[in-house]
Motif scaffolding. Structure first.
Motif, short mmCIF file in Angstrom:
data_model
loop_
_atom_site.label_atom_id
_atom_site.label_comp_id
_atom_site.label_asym_id
_atom_site.label_seq_id
_atom_site.Cartn_x
_atom_site.Cartn_y
_atom_site.Cartn_z
N GLY A 53 0.79 -1.22 0.00
CA GLY A 53 0.00 0.00 0.00
C GLY A 53 0.82 1.27 0.00
O GLY A 53 0.28 2.37 0.07
N GLU A 54 2.14 1.14 -0.09
CA GLU A 54 2.99 2.33 -0.11
C GLU A 54 2.85 3.10 -1.41
O GLU A 54 3.04 4.32 -1.42
N VAL A 55 2.56 2.41 -2.49
CA VAL A 55 2.31 3.03 -3.79
C VAL A 55 0.94 2.58 -4.25
O VAL A 55 0.65 1.38 -4.29
N GLU B 128 0.61 10.22 -10.37
CA GLU B 128 0.53 10.95 -9.10
C GLU B 128 0.92 10.06 -7.93
O GLU B 128 1.40 10.55 -6.91
N ALA B 129 0.69 8.76 -8.05
CA ALA B 129 1.05 7.83 -6.97
C ALA B 129 2.56 7.82 -6.75
O ALA B 129 3.02 7.72 -5.61
N VAL C 244 7.24 9.53 -3.46
CA VAL C 244 8.53 10.21 -3.30
C VAL C 244 8.41 11.36 -2.31
O VAL C 244 9.30 11.56 -1.47
N ALA C 245 7.30 12.08 -2.35
CA ALA C 245 7.10 13.18 -1.40
C ALA C 245 7.06 12.66 0.04
O ALA C 245 7.65 13.27 0.94
N ARG C 246 6.40 11.51 0.26
CA ARG C 246 6.37 10.92 1.60
C ARG C 246 7.77 10.51 2.04
O ARG C 246 8.15 10.70 3.20
N LEU C 247 8.54 9.94 1.13
CA LEU C 247 9.92 9.55 1.47
C LEU C 247 10.74 10.77 1.86
O LEU C 247 11.51 10.72 2.83
N ARG C 248 10.57 11.85 1.13
CA ARG C 248 11.34 13.07 1.43
C ARG C 248 10.94 13.65 2.77
O ARG C 248 11.79 14.14 3.52
N ARG C 249 9.64 13.62 3.08
CA ARG C 249 9.18 14.17 4.37
C ARG C 249 9.72 13.35 5.54
O ARG C 249 10.01 13.90 6.60
N THR C 250 9.84 12.05 5.36
CA THR C 250 10.32 11.20 6.45
C THR C 250 11.84 11.12 6.49
O THR C 250 12.39 10.50 7.37
N GLY C 251 12.50 11.75 5.52
CA GLY C 251 13.95 11.76 5.51
C GLY C 251 14.60 10.49 5.04
O GLY C 251 15.77 10.26 5.31
#
Length: 60
Positions: free
Chosen positions: A25-27, A41-42, A47-54
């Motif tokens: 469910g990550e993508v 968009e998925a 990628v945006a979630r990965l960047r936010r979590t570092g």
């Protein structure tokens, strides 16, 4: 909409890992008849979630 292989290529990962990301469910993906597709968009959201979590290195 991208095929699994196209989505994996855009992320620079293998097909098996792409399937794992979708299964967990990550993508997000959608079923169209017998086909599974990944909305562009998925990938952007993932990628945006990965960047936010570092979890992704960003250039200095």
């Amino acid at each position: 909409m991208l095929t699994i292989e196209e989505a994996a290529e855009r992320l620079g990962i293998g097909r098996t890992l792409m399937y794992s990301l979708m299964t967990s469910g990550e993508v997000d993906s959608v079923q169209i008849g017998r086909l599974r597709r990944v909305p562009t968009e998925a990938l952007t959201d993932f990628v945006a979630r990965l960047r936010r979590t570092g979890l992704v290195a960003t250039p200095d």
